[in-house]
Design a protein around this motif. Structure first.
Motif, PDB file in Angstrom:
ATOM      1  N   SER A  80       1.167   7.978   4.373  1.00  0.00           N
ATOM      2  CA  SER A  80       0.605   6.639   4.514  1.00  0.00           C
ATOM      3  C   SER A  80      -0.467   6.427   3.458  1.00  0.00           C
ATOM      4  CB  SER A  80       0.006   6.453   5.909  1.00  0.00           C
ATOM      5  OG  SER A  80      -1.134   7.299   6.070  1.00  0.00           O
ATOM      6  N   PHE A  81      -0.906   5.192   3.341  1.00  0.00           N
ATOM      7  CA  PHE A  81      -2.053   4.937   2.474  1.00  0.00           C
ATOM      8  C   PHE A  81      -3.292   5.598   3.079  1.00  0.00           C
ATOM      9  CE2 PHE A  81      -2.007   1.393   5.492  1.00  0.00           C
ATOM     10  CZ  PHE A  81      -3.352   1.223   5.829  1.00  0.00           C
ATOM     11  N   GLU A  82      -4.321   5.761   2.275  1.00  0.00           N
ATOM     12  CA  GLU A  82      -5.526   6.431   2.747  1.00  0.00           C
ATOM     13  C   GLU A  82      -6.416   5.488   3.552  1.00  0.00           C
ATOM     14  OE1 GLU A  82      -9.512   8.567   0.871  1.00  0.00           O
ATOM     15  OE2 GLU A  82      -7.632   8.621  -0.260  1.00  0.00           O
ATOM     16  N   ARG A  83      -6.838   4.394   2.921  1.00  0.00           N
ATOM     17  CA  ARG A  83      -7.752   3.465   3.608  1.00  0.00           C
ATOM     18  C   ARG A  83      -7.622   2.070   3.003  1.00  0.00           C
ATOM     19  NH1 ARG A  83     -11.702   3.295   7.168  1.00  0.00           N
ATOM     20  NH2 ARG A  83     -11.418   5.533   7.546  1.00  0.00           N
TER      21      ARG A  83
ATOM     22  N   ALA B 209       2.421  -1.725   4.353  1.00  0.00           N
ATOM     23  CA  ALA B 209       2.397  -0.278   4.132  1.00  0.00           C
ATOM     24  C   ALA B 209       3.812   0.189   3.806  1.00  0.00           C
ATOM     25  CB  ALA B 209       1.870   0.435   5.365  1.00  0.00           C
ATOM     26  N   HIS B 210       3.937   1.011   2.747  1.00  0.00           N
ATOM     27  CA  HIS B 210       5.276   1.432   2.320  1.00  0.00           C
ATOM     28  C   HIS B 210       5.246   2.877   1.842  1.00  0.00           C
ATOM     29  CE1 HIS B 210       9.325   1.219   0.888  1.00  0.00           C
ATOM     30  NE2 HIS B 210       8.995   1.333  -0.390  1.00  0.00           N
TER      31      HIS B 210
ATOM     32  N   LEU C 258       0.838  -1.193   0.000  1.00  0.00           N
ATOM     33  CA  LEU C 258       0.000   0.000   0.000  1.00  0.00           C
ATOM     34  C   LEU C 258       0.876   1.247   0.000  1.00  0.00           C
ATOM     35  CD1 LEU C 258      -2.507  -1.262   2.728  1.00  0.00           C
ATOM     36  CD2 LEU C 258      -2.793  -1.383   0.234  1.00  0.00           C
ATOM     37  N   PHE C 259       0.914   1.927  -1.145  1.00  0.00           N
ATOM     38  CA  PHE C 259       1.678   3.161  -1.267  1.00  0.00           C
ATOM     39  C   PHE C 259       0.878   4.338  -0.679  1.00  0.00           C
ATOM     40  CE2 PHE C 259       5.188   2.847  -4.703  1.00  0.00           C
ATOM     41  CZ  PHE C 259       5.656   1.671  -4.140  1.00  0.00           C
TER      42      PHE C 259
ATOM     43  N   LEU D 240       2.304  -0.198  12.786  1.00  0.00           N
ATOM     44  CA  LEU D 240       2.214  -1.446  12.035  1.00  0.00           C
ATOM     45  C   LEU D 240       3.064  -1.363  10.766  1.00  0.00           C
ATOM     46  CD1 LEU D 240      -1.634  -2.119  12.239  1.00  0.00           C
ATOM     47  CD2 LEU D 240       0.166  -3.145  13.637  1.00  0.00           C
ATOM     48  N   GLY D 241       3.705  -2.453  10.428  1.00  0.00           N
ATOM     49  CA  GLY D 241       4.412  -2.538   9.161  1.00  0.00           C
ATOM     50  C   GLY D 241       3.664  -3.439   8.204  1.00  0.00           C
TER      51      GLY D 241
END
Length: 275
Positions: free
Chosen positions: A159-162, A150-151, A122-123, A193-194
């Motif tokens: 972070s990613f949105e949702r 998440a990356h 997840l970008f 969280l990773g």
């Protein structure tokens, strides 16, 4: 005034159907429009006789906002399949849209399926909804993975949105389990969280015994990996959920779980696999 965004999504549906001849699983039918792509099915020495392996690929470089992709996979009676991806899949910034991916799996009587894709990455800006739906017929068994990382490639603290995720497992009478998860990227960051992954073993004749067989893998996970297991004996299900700080840690433990899960569920050993 800024104009309202116009959605440009176009549903894309792919289908794969597997049968058997003389106890050997083969790909009987395929429909794989862009961006879906597959390799040729093959059989690995050291795997159970008749078990086919197939790698899913993409010709688009990941998942994008307004993507609406669906894959249907059906196994005929006594078909055995190991289905995975060539690599992890990037979910790009949705740019105000919604990325949707659905995978519907059906395993015929006496069949066996391993659906073990690499994680979705997840970008920043990704807004993703995923569905994995599994239907088992009499005597069928399956192992399924569902994992996310998440990356932030630019290390800008974004972070990613949702993320909205659903796993549904059942039989001819309907779902026996529906497992839902929703998280915002900001919550994910606050919790530190990773990566997160869920593993389901379905069609277990003795769920408690299978959970016991997986215990050594759980015990060896390490102190920085959170890994729990639960059983639903009346539904023939065993579930594992893990959280790890880094993707390589999650991949390593998932590889070990895959080997142990196949052995516990079927008594079959796994051939060595690499990507």
């Amino acid at each position: 005034m800024k104009p309202d965004r116009v959605a440009t999504s176009r549903p894309v549906r792919a289908e794969l159907q597997f049968g058997t001849v003389h106890g050997r699983t083969y790909l009987g039918r395929q429909r794989t429009p862009h961006p879906f792509h597959i390799t040729r099915p093959f059989h690995l020495p050291g795997d159970p006789a008749g078990l086919a392996t197939l790698y899913l690929q993409s010709s688009s470089g990941g998942l994008y906002g307004d993507d609406d992709l669906s894959l249907s996979v059906r196994l005929d009676a006594q078909a055995y399949l190991h289905l995975t991806t060539q690599a992890a899949t990037v979910v790009h910034d949705a740019k105000g849209g919604l990325t949707q991916q659905a995978v519907r799996l059906e395993v015929g009587p006496g069949g066996f399926l391993e659906y073990l894709p690499d994680p979705l990455i997840l970008f920043p800006g990704a807004n993703c909804h995923t569905l994995v739906q599994l239907k088992l017929h009499e005597g069928a068994k399956a192992v399924i993975f569902d994992s996310f990382v998440a990356h932030d490639p630019m290390a800008l603290g974004r972070s990613f949105e949702r993320l909205s995720n659903c796993v549904s497992i059942g039989g001819a009478s309907g779902p026996q389990l529906v497992d839902r998860m929703q998280a915002s990227g900001s919550l994910w960051q606050r919790k530190g969280l990773g990566c997160i992954a869920t593993v389901w073993l379905a069609g277990c004749s003795d769920a408690d015994q299978i959970a016991e067989a997986l215990a050594p893998v759980i015990a060896s996970a390490g102190t920085d990996i959170y890994l729990g297991i639960d059983t639903l004996p009346d539904r023939g299900l065993v579930g594992l959920r893990l959280m790890a700080p880094h993707g390589h840690q999650m991949s390593h433990i998932l590889q070990r779980i895959a080997v142990a899960a196949r052995l516990a569920l079927t008594g079959w050993h796994s051939a060595a696999r690499s990507k």
